[in-house]
Scaffold this motif. Structure first.
Motif, PDB file in Angstrom:
ATOM      1  N   LEU A  65       1.072  -1.107  -0.014  1.00  0.00           N
ATOM      2  CA  LEU A  65       0.083  -0.050   0.010  1.00  0.00           C
ATOM      3  C   LEU A  65       0.761   1.289  -0.115  1.00  0.00           C
ATOM      4  CD1 LEU A  65      -2.770   1.092   0.091  1.00  0.00           C
ATOM      5  CD2 LEU A  65      -2.715   0.916   2.437  1.00  0.00           C
ATOM      6  N   ALA A  66       0.762   2.002  -1.100  1.00  0.00           N
ATOM      7  CA  ALA A  66       1.616   3.328  -1.041  1.00  0.00           C
ATOM      8  C   ALA A  66       0.801   4.392  -0.096  1.00  0.00           C
ATOM      9  CB  ALA A  66       1.271   3.877  -2.786  1.00  0.00           C
ATOM     10  N   TYR A  67       1.738   5.196   0.347  1.00  0.00           N
ATOM     11  CA  TYR A  67       1.353   6.352   1.125  1.00  0.00           C
ATOM     12  C   TYR A  67       2.026   7.386   0.800  1.00  0.00           C
ATOM     13  CZ  TYR A  67       5.635   5.524   3.760  1.00  0.00           C
ATOM     14  OH  TYR A  67       7.004   5.278   4.057  1.00  0.00           O
ATOM     15  N   THR A  68       1.747   8.523   1.333  1.00  0.00           N
ATOM     16  CA  THR A  68       2.472   9.941   1.260  1.00  0.00           C
ATOM     17  C   THR A  68       2.365  10.503   2.568  1.00  0.00           C
ATOM     18  OG1 THR A  68       1.477  10.468  -0.930  1.00  0.00           O
ATOM     19  CG2 THR A  68       2.304  12.344   0.345  1.00  0.00           C
ATOM     20  N   LYS A  69       3.561  10.832   2.832  1.00  0.00           N
ATOM     21  CA  LYS A  69       3.636  11.444   4.390  1.00  0.00           C
ATOM     22  C   LYS A  69       3.740  12.881   4.245  1.00  0.00           C
ATOM     23  CE  LYS A  69       6.507  10.774   8.641  1.00  0.00           C
ATOM     24  NZ  LYS A  69       7.522   9.878   9.095  1.00  0.00           N
ATOM     25  N   ILE A  70       3.070  13.789   5.093  1.00  0.00           N
ATOM     26  CA  ILE A  70       3.092  14.881   5.130  1.00  0.00           C
ATOM     27  C   ILE A  70       3.289  15.565   6.566  1.00  0.00           C
ATOM     28  CG2 ILE A  70       1.886  17.396   4.596  1.00  0.00           C
ATOM     29  CD1 ILE A  70       0.340  15.707   2.476  1.00  0.00           C
ATOM     30  N   GLY A  71       4.202  16.149   6.957  1.00  0.00           N
ATOM     31  CA  GLY A  71       4.612  16.226   8.318  1.00  0.00           C
ATOM     32  C   GLY A  71       4.741  15.072   9.082  1.00  0.00           C
ATOM     33  N   GLY A  72       3.889  14.900  10.303  1.00  0.00           N
ATOM     34  CA  GLY A  72       4.117  13.605  10.708  1.00  0.00           C
ATOM     35  C   GLY A  72       2.838  12.621  10.532  1.00  0.00           C
ATOM     36  N   TYR A  75      -0.875   9.547   4.744  1.00  0.00           N
ATOM     37  CA  TYR A  75      -2.064   9.528   3.843  1.00  0.00           C
ATOM     38  C   TYR A  75      -1.930   8.513   2.652  1.00  0.00           C
ATOM     39  CZ  TYR A  75      -3.057  14.290   5.975  1.00  0.00           C
ATOM     40  OH  TYR A  75      -3.179  15.132   6.699  1.00  0.00           O
ATOM     41  N   TYR A  76      -3.159   7.997   2.640  1.00  0.00           N
ATOM     42  CA  TYR A  76      -3.394   7.011   1.508  1.00  0.00           C
ATOM     43  C   TYR A  76      -4.412   7.390   0.497  1.00  0.00           C
ATOM     44  CZ  TYR A  76      -1.186   4.671   5.480  1.00  0.00           C
ATOM     45  OH  TYR A  76      -0.405   4.468   6.574  1.00  0.00           O
ATOM     46  N   ARG A  77      -4.452   7.036  -0.732  1.00  0.00           N
ATOM     47  CA  ARG A  77      -5.219   7.245  -1.627  1.00  0.00           C
ATOM     48  C   ARG A  77      -6.413   6.393  -1.672  1.00  0.00           C
ATOM     49  NH1 ARG A  77      -2.860   7.015  -7.095  1.00  0.00           N
ATOM     50  NH2 ARG A  77      -4.878   7.673  -7.767  1.00  0.00           N
ATOM     51  N   TYR A  78      -7.316   6.818  -1.752  1.00  0.00           N
ATOM     52  CA  TYR A  78      -8.611   6.093  -1.780  1.00  0.00           C
ATOM     53  C   TYR A  78      -8.512   5.247  -3.269  1.00  0.00           C
ATOM     54  CZ  TYR A  78     -13.341   4.532  -2.790  1.00  0.00           C
ATOM     55  OH  TYR A  78     -14.301   3.807  -3.054  1.00  0.00           O
ATOM     56  N   GLU A  79      -8.180   5.510  -4.228  1.00  0.00           N
ATOM     57  CA  GLU A  79      -7.948   4.766  -5.557  1.00  0.00           C
ATOM     58  C   GLU A  79      -7.081   3.471  -5.096  1.00  0.00           C
ATOM     59  OE1 GLU A  79      -8.570   3.371  -9.004  1.00  0.00           O
ATOM     60  OE2 GLU A  79      -9.829   4.770  -8.061  1.00  0.00           O
ATOM     61  N   ASP A  80      -5.957   3.884  -4.527  1.00  0.00           N
ATOM     62  CA  ASP A  80      -5.061   2.661  -4.114  1.00  0.00           C
ATOM     63  C   ASP A  80      -5.774   1.766  -3.252  1.00  0.00           C
ATOM     64  OD1 ASP A  80      -2.757   3.982  -5.743  1.00  0.00           O
ATOM     65  OD2 ASP A  80      -2.072   4.877  -3.941  1.00  0.00           O
ATOM     66  N   LEU A  81      -6.428   1.998  -2.317  1.00  0.00           N
ATOM     67  CA  LEU A  81      -7.171   1.082  -1.461  1.00  0.00           C
ATOM     68  C   LEU A  81      -8.254   0.379  -2.270  1.00  0.00           C
ATOM     69  CD1 LEU A  81      -7.859   3.563   1.559  1.00  0.00           C
ATOM     70  CD2 LEU A  81      -6.449   1.230   1.528  1.00  0.00           C
ATOM     71  N   ARG A  82      -9.126   1.042  -3.274  1.00  0.00           N
ATOM     72  CA  ARG A  82      -9.853   0.231  -3.918  1.00  0.00           C
ATOM     73  C   ARG A  82      -9.156  -0.808  -4.665  1.00  0.00           C
ATOM     74  NH1 ARG A  82     -11.617  -0.068  -8.631  1.00  0.00           N
ATOM     75  NH2 ARG A  82     -10.142   1.474  -9.609  1.00  0.00           N
ATOM     76  N   LYS A  83      -8.004  -0.461  -5.234  1.00  0.00           N
ATOM     77  CA  LYS A  83      -7.364  -1.412  -6.189  1.00  0.00           C
ATOM     78  C   LYS A  83      -7.043  -2.523  -5.242  1.00  0.00           C
ATOM     79  CE  LYS A  83      -5.713   1.816  -9.659  1.00  0.00           C
ATOM     80  NZ  LYS A  83      -4.256   2.460 -10.267  1.00  0.00           N
ATOM     81  N   LEU A  84      -6.497  -2.213  -3.960  1.00  0.00           N
ATOM     82  CA  LEU A  84      -6.066  -3.451  -3.095  1.00  0.00           C
ATOM     83  C   LEU A  84      -7.189  -4.324  -2.984  1.00  0.00           C
ATOM     84  CD1 LEU A  84      -3.691  -4.574  -1.082  1.00  0.00           C
ATOM     85  CD2 LEU A  84      -4.855  -2.745   0.608  1.00  0.00           C
ATOM     86  N   LEU A  85      -8.162  -3.800  -2.540  1.00  0.00           N
ATOM     87  CA  LEU A  85      -9.470  -4.611  -2.328  1.00  0.00           C
ATOM     88  C   LEU A  85     -10.100  -5.232  -3.413  1.00  0.00           C
ATOM     89  CD1 LEU A  85     -11.352  -1.927   0.190  1.00  0.00           C
ATOM     90  CD2 LEU A  85     -10.175  -4.173   0.478  1.00  0.00           C
TER      91      LEU A  85
END
Length: 91
Positions: A65-72, A75-85
């Motif tokens: 699962l890809a993610y983006t870290k902003i500060g501490g 965040y995860y893209r909804y589209e990435d979660l949908r693809k995973l599921l």
């Protein structure tokens, strides 16, 4: 005592069934007039998938699962979660 072996196919089948069950009960995955959020925070992803913080960390570390870290915050893209599921991993 009876011993039963579990095959890779058994695990794949279980994974598909589990994700379908999660999708059925998830407010984030239901189709509605309201568009889902593009980015979800870690606690939203954990709630959506019904997983612990450690499991989410493992999904990040092993590249599932890809993610983006902003500060501490992660965040995860909804589209990435949908693809995973849906079982689409791009490989």
């Amino acid at each position: 005592m009876k011993v039963e072996l579990i095959t890779r196919e058994d695990l794949e089948s279980f994974k598909k069934e589990l994700f379908e069950e999660i999708k059925r009960h998830s407010p984030y995955m239901r189709k509605s007039a309201q568009e889902p959020k593009e980015w979800l925070k870690s606690y939203e992803v954990r709630k959506l998938l019904g997983i612990s913080a450690g499991t989410l960390q493992n999904l990040r570390l092993n590249g599932t699962l890809a993610y983006t870290k902003i500060g501490g915050l992660m965040y995860y893209r909804y589209e990435d979660l949908r693809k995973l599921l849906n079982g689409v991993d791009g490989s």
